[in-house]
Design a protein around this motif. Structure first.
Motif, PDB file in Angstrom:
ATOM      1  N   ASN A   1       0.833  -1.206   0.000  1.00 37.85           N
ATOM      2  CA  ASN A   1       0.000   0.000   0.000  1.00 37.85           C
ATOM      3  C   ASN A   1       0.868   1.257   0.000  1.00 37.85           C
ATOM      4  OD1 ASN A   1      -1.873   1.992   0.346  1.00 37.85           O
ATOM      5  ND2 ASN A   1      -2.580   1.317   2.365  1.00 37.85           N
ATOM      6  N   PRO A   2       0.923   2.010  -1.099  1.00 43.55           N
ATOM      7  CA  PRO A   2       1.758   3.216  -1.137  1.00 43.55           C
ATOM      8  C   PRO A   2       1.215   4.340  -0.269  1.00 43.55           C
ATOM      9  CG  PRO A   2       0.452   3.068  -3.131  1.00 43.55           C
ATOM     10  CD  PRO A   2       0.220   1.788  -2.380  1.00 43.55           C
ATOM     11  N   PHE A   3       0.001   4.168   0.272  1.00 42.21           N
ATOM     12  CA  PHE A   3      -0.570   5.145   1.182  1.00 42.21           C
ATOM     13  C   PHE A   3      -0.313   4.784   2.642  1.00 42.21           C
ATOM     14  CE2 PHE A   3      -3.139   5.724  -2.682  1.00 42.21           C
ATOM     15  CZ  PHE A   3      -2.970   7.088  -2.862  1.00 42.21           C
ATOM     16  N   ASP A   4       0.581   3.848   2.876  1.00 39.41           N
ATOM     17  CA  ASP A   4       0.957   3.485   4.240  1.00 39.41           C
ATOM     18  C   ASP A   4       2.462   3.220   4.286  1.00 39.41           C
ATOM     19  OD1 ASP A   4       1.042   2.761   6.861  1.00 39.41           O
ATOM     20  OD2 ASP A   4      -0.010   0.862   6.620  1.00 39.41           O
ATOM     21  N   MET A   5       3.235   4.233   3.928  1.00 35.31           N
ATOM     22  CA  MET A   5       4.683   4.054   3.867  1.00 35.31           C
ATOM     23  C   MET A   5       5.319   4.013   5.254  1.00 35.31           C
ATOM     24  SD  MET A   5       5.927   6.057   0.445  1.00 35.31           S
ATOM     25  CE  MET A   5       5.291   7.664   0.898  1.00 35.31           C
ATOM     26  N   GLY A   6       4.651   4.568   6.247  1.00 41.82           N
ATOM     27  CA  GLY A   6       5.176   4.493   7.600  1.00 41.82           C
ATOM     28  C   GLY A   6       5.307   3.054   8.068  1.00 41.82           C
ATOM     29  N   SER A   7       4.273   2.255   7.811  1.00 39.09           N
ATOM     30  CA  SER A   7       4.318   0.839   8.173  1.00 39.09           C
ATOM     31  C   SER A   7       5.382   0.101   7.372  1.00 39.09           C
ATOM     32  CB  SER A   7       2.945   0.191   7.933  1.00 39.09           C
ATOM     33  OG  SER A   7       1.961   0.771   8.757  1.00 39.09           O
ATOM     34  N   ALA A   8       5.529   0.461   6.100  1.00 40.92           N
ATOM     35  CA  ALA A   8       6.498  -0.218   5.245  1.00 40.92           C
ATOM     36  C   ALA A   8       7.935   0.079   5.678  1.00 40.92           C
ATOM     37  CB  ALA A   8       6.291   0.213   3.789  1.00 40.92           C
ATOM     38  N   MET A   9       8.209   1.315   6.113  1.00 36.85           N
ATOM     39  CA  MET A   9       9.580   1.726   6.423  1.00 36.85           C
ATOM     40  C   MET A   9      10.017   1.392   7.846  1.00 36.85           C
ATOM     41  SD  MET A   9      10.018   5.411   4.477  1.00 36.85           S
ATOM     42  CE  MET A   9       8.629   6.202   5.296  1.00 36.85           C
ATOM     43  N   ALA A  10       9.073   1.200   8.748  1.00 33.01           N
ATOM     44  CA  ALA A  10       9.427   0.981  10.156  1.00 33.01           C
ATOM     45  C   ALA A  10      10.387  -0.195  10.364  1.00 33.01           C
ATOM     46  CB  ALA A  10       8.155   0.803  10.986  1.00 33.01           C
ATOM     47  N   PRO A  11      10.207  -1.346   9.690  1.00 32.08           N
ATOM     48  CA  PRO A  11      11.156  -2.453   9.894  1.00 32.08           C
ATOM     49  C   PRO A  11      12.585  -2.106   9.500  1.00 32.08           C
ATOM     50  CG  PRO A  11       9.133  -3.263   8.914  1.00 32.08           C
ATOM     51  CD  PRO A  11       9.062  -1.770   8.862  1.00 32.08           C
ATOM     52  N   ALA A  12      12.769  -1.327   8.438  1.00 37.01           N
ATOM     53  CA  ALA A  12      14.119  -0.925   8.030  1.00 37.01           C
ATOM     54  C   ALA A  12      14.739  -0.013   9.076  1.00 37.01           C
ATOM     55  CB  ALA A  12      14.076  -0.232   6.677  1.00 37.01           C
ATOM     56  N   ALA A  13      13.944   0.925   9.606  1.00 36.90           N
ATOM     57  CA  ALA A  13      14.444   1.821  10.645  1.00 36.90           C
ATOM     58  C   ALA A  13      14.824   1.039  11.892  1.00 36.90           C
ATOM     59  CB  ALA A  13      13.394   2.873  10.980  1.00 36.90           C
ATOM     60  N   ALA A  14      13.974   0.090  12.289  1.00 36.62           N
ATOM     61  CA  ALA A  14      14.252  -0.716  13.480  1.00 36.62           C
ATOM     62  C   ALA A  14      15.539  -1.517  13.297  1.00 36.62           C
ATOM     63  CB  ALA A  14      13.077  -1.650  13.759  1.00 36.62           C
ATOM     64  N   ASP A  15      15.714  -2.110  12.135  1.00 37.58           N
ATOM     65  CA  ASP A  15      16.907  -2.916  11.880  1.00 37.58           C
ATOM     66  C   ASP A  15      18.175  -2.072  11.955  1.00 37.58           C
ATOM     67  OD1 ASP A  15      17.990  -5.612  10.819  1.00 37.58           O
ATOM     68  OD2 ASP A  15      18.828  -4.153   9.417  1.00 37.58           O
ATOM     69  N   THR A  16      18.136  -0.873  11.395  1.00 38.58           N
ATOM     70  CA  THR A  16      19.312  -0.006  11.405  1.00 38.58           C
ATOM     71  C   THR A  16      19.631   0.486  12.817  1.00 38.58           C
ATOM     72  OG1 THR A  16      18.938   0.679   9.115  1.00 38.58           O
ATOM     73  CG2 THR A  16      20.311   2.121  10.462  1.00 38.58           C
ATOM     74  N   ILE A  17      18.608   0.836  13.581  1.00 35.74           N
ATOM     75  CA  ILE A  17      18.832   1.283  14.961  1.00 35.74           C
ATOM     76  C   ILE A  17      19.427   0.159  15.799  1.00 35.74           C
ATOM     77  CG2 ILE A  17      17.674   1.985  17.096  1.00 35.74           C
ATOM     78  CD1 ILE A  17      15.724   3.588  15.329  1.00 35.74           C
ATOM     79  N   VAL A  18      18.840  -1.025  15.700  1.00 32.85           N
ATOM     80  CA  VAL A  18      19.339  -2.172  16.467  1.00 32.85           C
ATOM     81  C   VAL A  18      20.783  -2.478  16.071  1.00 32.85           C
ATOM     82  CG1 VAL A  18      19.072  -4.652  16.850  1.00 32.85           C
ATOM     83  CG2 VAL A  18      17.069  -3.162  16.890  1.00 32.85           C
ATOM     84  N   THR A  19      21.061  -2.448  14.780  1.00 34.68           N
ATOM     85  CA  THR A  19      22.421  -2.719  14.298  1.00 34.68           C
ATOM     86  C   THR A  19      23.409  -1.674  14.796  1.00 34.68           C
ATOM     87  OG1 THR A  19      21.578  -3.826  12.314  1.00 34.68           O
ATOM     88  CG2 THR A  19      23.840  -3.005  12.229  1.00 34.68           C
ATOM     89  N   HIS A  20      23.014  -0.407  14.709  1.00 32.92           N
ATOM     90  CA  HIS A  20      23.909   0.670  15.159  1.00 32.92           C
ATOM     91  C   HIS A  20      24.250   0.508  16.636  1.00 32.92           C
ATOM     92  CE1 HIS A  20      25.638   4.718  15.430  1.00 32.92           C
ATOM     93  NE2 HIS A  20      25.014   4.792  16.605  1.00 32.92           N
TER      94      HIS A  20
END
Length: 334
Positions: A197-216
């Motif tokens: 759903n291109p109208f719900d990009m927050g849900s789509a991007m959250a896993p990438a943000a979480a992965d980068t934060i955890v990795t950092h």
């Protein structure tokens, strides 16, 4: 430069912020951070004939302001790294022909600001450059015309939709000692949990943000409390809540966390779930947050810019949305 783990770069040689510049459109000028921006326009045309030229004007304003603050001429900049949301990053490409600086065009959607800053900092740390300039832009009307229905269509959107920020941010990094320096960068991996759903990009991007934060945090051996604030790029009110839950599942509590897409607008503004776009993390970070660091209100900060790597063609073919997040850490010198 020292590589910590697989994804994190630690810069041994100091990389200092030399100057920043921001330019924004009408809705951003009405938001709570309006006083933090250098140039504000009261309409989407910014004195130009069309929206695409207006976006180019925004990038030009941001870059010229950054050069002024850094007390530099464009001829003194070693490399120009830039990106935007339009096909073939035309805003960046067409503006680069005016600057005549060695140029690298970048695209990580809304994560481009931190991708560019990470690479520019690497150039400084390794001695490839003494000064590098990074710029990104987005424009509500140009993005709507490209990624969604024609603007004249006026279709209804769900509450999960985000509002593309009209603006541009620029930053110059170099070797000259200054109050704020870039200390690390964590390069993200593309994540795709099957959201279409291109109208719900927050849900789509959250896993990438979480992965980068955890990795950092893992690769730097830090606790979230090390930072005065951890900021994401444009997860919006929807994605921010999902991010908190995802990192909590990994045993991480984000007590001092903000999202640029939430910060840039008042809740009563007509922006649905909040702001998005390549300019969103750029104008909030290069404008408001770095000013707060200069005032001494923030000493350490981690900015995690998030990007949905979608295209209209792929969405029409029912593909899911791959996403990326790149993180850069800032520290204020004592």
């Amino acid at each position: 430069m020292e590589r910590r783990g697989q994804q994190t770069w630690h810069f041994h040689n100091p990389v200092y912020i030399q100057g920043t510049g921001t330019a924004v459109g009408p809705e951003e000028s009405k938001g709570p951070l309006a006083d933090s921006f250098d140039v504000c326009y009261d309409n989407l045309y910014a004195g130009e004939e069309n929206w695409e030229l207006a976006e180019r004007r925004l990038m030009k304003d941001a870059v010229e302001t950054a050069l002024k603050h850094a007390e530099k001429k464009s001829s003194e900049i070693d490399y120009f790294l830039a990106g935007d949301l339009l096909n073939q990053i035309v805003t960046s490409n067409y503006y680069a022909r005016e600057l005549e600086i060695p140029y690298l065009g970048l695209f990580s959607a809304c994560a481009t600001a931190m991708e560019g800053l990470a690479l520019a900092s690497l150039f400084i740390d390794t001695g490839v450059a003494k000064t590098s300039l990074v710029a990104v832009s987005s424009h509500n009307a140009t993005a709507e015309r490209q990624f969604r229905n024609p603007t004249e269509f006026g279709g209804q959107r769900p509450d999960t939709a985000t509002f593309t920020v009209t603006g541009a941010g620029a930053i110059i990094v170099g070797t000259k000692p200054a109050a704020i320096r870039v200390t690390e960068a964590t390069i993200g991996k593309v994540k795709d949990l099957g959201i279409k759903n291109p109208f719900d990009m927050g849900s789509a991007m959250a896993p990438a943000a979480a992965d980068t934060i955890v990795t950092h945090l893992k690769e730097t051996k830090r606790d979230p409390s090390y930072y005065d604030v951890i900021v994401t790029g444009d997860l919006s009110r929807v994605g921010s809540g999902i991010l908190r839950k995802l990192v909590q599942d990994k045993g991480i509590q984000l007590d001092h966390y903000e999202d640029c897409g939430v910060m840039i607008y008042h809740q009563e503004q007509p922006v649905f779930a909040g702001g998005s776009g390549a300019a969103c993390p750029a104008v909030v970070t290069f404008g408001h947050l770095l000013k707060e660091m200069n005032r001494g209100r923030i000493k350490r900060m981690l900015v995690v810019a998030t990007g949905a790597l979608l295209s209209p063609l792929m969405i029409q073919q029912k593909e899911s949305i791959p996403c990326i997040a790149h993180a850069v850490s800032f520290e204020r010198e004592e």
